[in-house]
Design a protein around this motif. Structure first.
Motif, mmCIF file in Angstrom:
data_model
loop_
_atom_site.group_PDB
_atom_site.id
_atom_site.type_symbol
_atom_site.label_atom_id
_atom_site.label_comp_id
_atom_site.label_asym_id
_atom_site.label_seq_id
_atom_site.Cartn_x
_atom_site.Cartn_y
_atom_site.Cartn_z
ATOM 1 N N LEU A 1 0.856 -1.181 0.000
ATOM 2 C CA LEU A 1 0.000 0.000 0.000
ATOM 3 C C LEU A 1 0.894 1.234 0.000
ATOM 4 C CD1 LEU A 1 -2.715 -0.959 2.654
ATOM 5 C CD2 LEU A 1 -3.101 -0.622 0.204
ATOM 6 N N ILE A 2 0.477 2.239 -0.736
ATOM 7 C CA ILE A 2 1.244 3.478 -0.836
ATOM 8 C C ILE A 2 0.469 4.593 -0.148
ATOM 9 C CG2 ILE A 2 2.263 5.164 -2.423
ATOM 10 C CD1 ILE A 2 2.333 2.947 -4.520
ATOM 11 N N GLN A 3 1.188 5.451 0.567
ATOM 12 C CA GLN A 3 0.550 6.592 1.216
ATOM 13 C C GLN A 3 0.720 7.840 0.361
ATOM 14 O OE1 GLN A 3 1.131 7.289 5.356
ATOM 15 N NE2 GLN A 3 1.309 5.130 5.874
ATOM 16 N N ASN A 4 -0.338 8.637 0.314
ATOM 17 C CA ASN A 4 -0.311 9.917 -0.381
ATOM 18 C C ASN A 4 -0.535 11.009 0.657
ATOM 19 O OD1 ASN A 4 -0.632 12.177 -1.954
ATOM 20 N ND2 ASN A 4 -2.364 11.412 -3.143
ATOM 21 N N PRO A 5 0.498 11.749 1.040
ATOM 22 C CA PRO A 5 0.335 12.780 2.070
ATOM 23 C C PRO A 5 -0.729 13.810 1.722
ATOM 24 C CG PRO A 5 2.663 12.387 1.626
ATOM 25 C CD PRO A 5 1.887 11.655 0.567
ATOM 26 N N SER A 6 -0.950 14.035 0.424
ATOM 27 C CA SER A 6 -1.961 15.005 0.011
ATOM 28 C C SER A 6 -3.374 14.454 0.135
ATOM 29 C CB SER A 6 -1.720 15.435 -1.439
ATOM 30 O OG SER A 6 -0.471 16.067 -1.587
ATOM 31 N N THR B 1 -7.629 -8.245 1.557
ATOM 32 C CA THR B 1 -7.188 -7.949 2.918
ATOM 33 C C THR B 1 -6.330 -6.695 2.931
ATOM 34 O OG1 THR B 1 -7.231 -10.292 3.535
ATOM 35 C CG2 THR B 1 -5.928 -8.815 4.927
ATOM 36 N N TYR B 2 -6.715 -5.746 3.758
ATOM 37 C CA TYR B 2 -5.949 -4.519 3.973
ATOM 38 C C TYR B 2 -5.197 -4.677 5.293
ATOM 39 C CZ TYR B 2 -9.212 -2.391 0.581
ATOM 40 O OH TYR B 2 -9.961 -2.078 -0.531
ATOM 41 N N THR C 1 0.200 -3.363 3.399
ATOM 42 C CA THR C 1 0.019 -4.257 2.247
ATOM 43 C C THR C 1 -1.466 -4.465 1.964
ATOM 44 O OG1 THR C 1 0.066 -6.258 3.631
ATOM 45 C CG2 THR C 1 2.159 -5.531 2.676
ATOM 46 N N ALA C 2 -1.743 -4.843 0.723
ATOM 47 C CA ALA C 2 -3.065 -5.338 0.328
ATOM 48 C C ALA C 2 -2.865 -6.705 -0.302
ATOM 49 C CB ALA C 2 -3.734 -4.395 -0.662
ATOM 50 N N SER D 1 -6.431 9.522 3.154
ATOM 51 C CA SER D 1 -7.486 8.542 3.422
ATOM 52 C C SER D 1 -7.518 7.403 2.413
ATOM 53 C CB SER D 1 -8.855 9.240 3.427
ATOM 54 O OG SER D 1 -8.941 10.160 4.488
ATOM 55 N N PHE D 2 -7.006 7.625 1.207
ATOM 56 C CA PHE D 2 -7.121 6.632 0.135
ATOM 57 C C PHE D 2 -6.103 5.500 0.288
ATOM 58 C CE2 PHE D 2 -8.723 10.045 -3.067
ATOM 59 C CZ PHE D 2 -9.967 10.008 -2.470
ATOM 60 N N TYR D 3 -6.483 4.340 -0.237
ATOM 61 C CA TYR D 3 -5.587 3.187 -0.289
ATOM 62 C C TYR D 3 -5.008 3.111 -1.708
ATOM 63 C CZ TYR D 3 -7.932 1.869 4.050
ATOM 64 O OH TYR D 3 -8.440 1.864 5.330
ATOM 65 N N TYR D 4 -3.762 3.500 -1.850
ATOM 66 C CA TYR D 4 -3.106 3.519 -3.156
ATOM 67 C C TYR D 4 -2.321 2.232 -3.381
ATOM 68 C CZ TYR D 4 -4.001 8.509 -3.994
ATOM 69 O OH TYR D 4 -4.597 9.728 -4.231
ATOM 70 N N LEU D 5 -2.326 1.769 -4.627
ATOM 71 C CA LEU D 5 -1.529 0.625 -5.056
ATOM 72 C C LEU D 5 -0.559 1.072 -6.136
ATOM 73 C CD1 LEU D 5 -4.372 -2.053 -5.465
ATOM 74 C CD2 LEU D 5 -2.985 -1.594 -3.429
#
Length: 439
Positions: free
Chosen positions: A273-278, A421-422, A428-429, A281-285
């Motif tokens: 899973l990738i984080q987007n500081p901007s 699974t989150y 990870t996803a 809340s979203f789950y990025y892949l």
């Protein structure tokens, strides 16, 4: 832009204790974190389940909802660096979950939304409320209801809190729906598990028709206001049944899947899973490429990358029906499918999907090319029913994907009959092929 499809999956949630008015509660400055069992399973159902609709009618309704949701999600990313404009939130999802709120508990249905954080329901006294299937929550009827003060951490986590006597919130959505009220805490019951002191929005001014299938929203995003964060459970899973039969039950699991005797590990695919500081809340892949048939498509590596300004990227979302790909990537997918499927192209637009083929009257089986999403560390090959949708009555076969601009979304049709699974602790996803109605 081509027509897009999004299938709003609403989770049947028994919501009962959300927010109340200042006349009948004690304000709490510090939110008490649950010290009780917070692992549970609840059933989910499609927002359109139980309605006498054909498959393509459900899809067409999903397309309309999906267009709104895509605009909302993209608008959230665009507005993330704008400190002047009020933020726009994702809103609707595709599944309903049942839950209960208050003491004694009252049962509600609410939308599960992995694209937003706030938990909220409509509350009395209601200045402006939409029609909902269950009675509106009345804080006076619950002995466990209390308001949260302006000094509370959850109040400070609101995008634009307003504090007079109470912590007030305003959430607006891309379809011009909105909810406004005060922040409070209550006991929420999921199945047979009751969890006290859950912070939620008690909506007393709720406008728009985007939420009429349920009594509010349960946010499952990554922010501090979401149910996931408040329960402090780093892992949750869902298993979505096929769109072909919406009478079957999908399931949400809160907590490690091993807690529910789900130990299947064969064919599991795990990606970071990738984080987007901007847009936290979203789950990025990380999507690195796509294969159609035996051809890895010549998609520019930057097409699906998350940009430094917070735009772009690929999110996984239970509340969007089909997958949306950034335009240049989608064009290559469309071209490859069109060249490989030996059927006439249907460009009538009758289905609302962008890539469709005409089926011969006597057609039973059609060979379709395989489809592989190459996520980082996980080559996820989808079964045909997760990306091709046929309707013999209409005589069409369609690709359940569409084009977008700036942001891509991995939708729920592509996730059906997989245990998704989150794991926020491990970032990870995971995807495990599963017959979801057998769980």
């Amino acid at each position: 832009m081509p027509s897009l499809l999004s299938f709003v999956l609403l989770l049947s949630v028994t919501l009962m204790a959300l927010l109340a008015s200042p006349a009948f509660s004690t304000s709490r400055g510090t939110l008490e974190r649950p010290q009780v069992k917070t692992r549970f399973r609840v059933n989910l159902k499609y927002v359109d389940s139980g309605k006498n609709l054909t498959k393509f009618q459900r899809i067409q309704r999903g397309i309309k909802r999906g267009n709104h949701r895509l605009q909302r999600l993209w608008g959230m990313a665009l507005d993330s660096n704008d400190v002047v404009q009020a933020p726009v939130h994702a809103g609707n999802g595709e599944f309903l979950m049942k839950l209960a709120i208050g003491t004694p508990p009252g049962t509600y249905s609410a939308v599960l939304d992995t694209g937003s954080d706030l938990i909220w329901t409509q509350c009395k006294p209601c200045t402006d409320c939409y029609d909902q299937p269950t009675p509106i929550f009345d804080p006076k009827s619950s002995s466990s209801f209390s308001k949260l003060s302006c000094s509370n951490d959850l109040c400070k986590s609101l995008p634009q809190p307003t504090c007079k006597n109470d912590c007030e919130y305003l959430y607006t959505y891309g379809d011009y729906s909105s909810t406004q009220g005060i922040l409070a805490q209550e006991t929420f019951t999921f199945g047979d598990v009751s969890v006290p002191h859950i912070g939620f929005g008690c909506g007393q001014d709720n406008e728009g028709d985007g939420f009429s299938q349920g009594a509010g929203i349960v946010g499952f995003g990554r922010g501090p206001l979401s149910l996931v964060s408040q329960l402090n459970e780093p892992q949750f899973s869902y298993c979505l049944t096929s769109i072909d039969d919406n009478s079957k039950t999908s399931t949400l699991f809160m907590g490690p899947k091993e807690s529910f005797n789900i130990t299947k590990t064969e064919s599991i695919k795990t990606t970071p899973l990738i984080q987007n500081p901007s847009q936290p809340s979203f789950y990025y892949l990380s999507l690195e490429g796509i294969t159609v048939g035996d051809a890895r498509l010549p998609i520019n590596p930057s097409t699906f990358e998350l940009q430094e300004d917070g735009t772009g990227g690929v999110i996984i979302d239970s509340g969007t029906t089909i997958t949306y790909l950034e335009q240049s990537g989608f064009d290559l997918v469309k071209k490859e499918f069109t060249s490989r499927i030996n059927l006439p192209v249907d460009d009538s637009g009758a289905t609302g999907l962008d890539v469709c083929f005409r089926l011969p009257a006597d057609s039973k089986d059609v060979e379709v090319p395989k489809l592989v999403f190459h996520f980082k560390d996980a080559d996820l090959e989808l079964p045909g029913e997760n990306y091709m949708i046929g309707d013999s009555t209409m005589g069409v076969l369609c690709l359940a994907m569409g084009a977008s601009s700036g942001m891509s979304i991995f939708g729920n049709i592509q996730q059906q009959n997989m245990l998704v699974t989150y794991d926020i602790g491990k970032e990870t996803a995971s995807f495990t092929p599963t017959q979801c109605d057998n769980l």
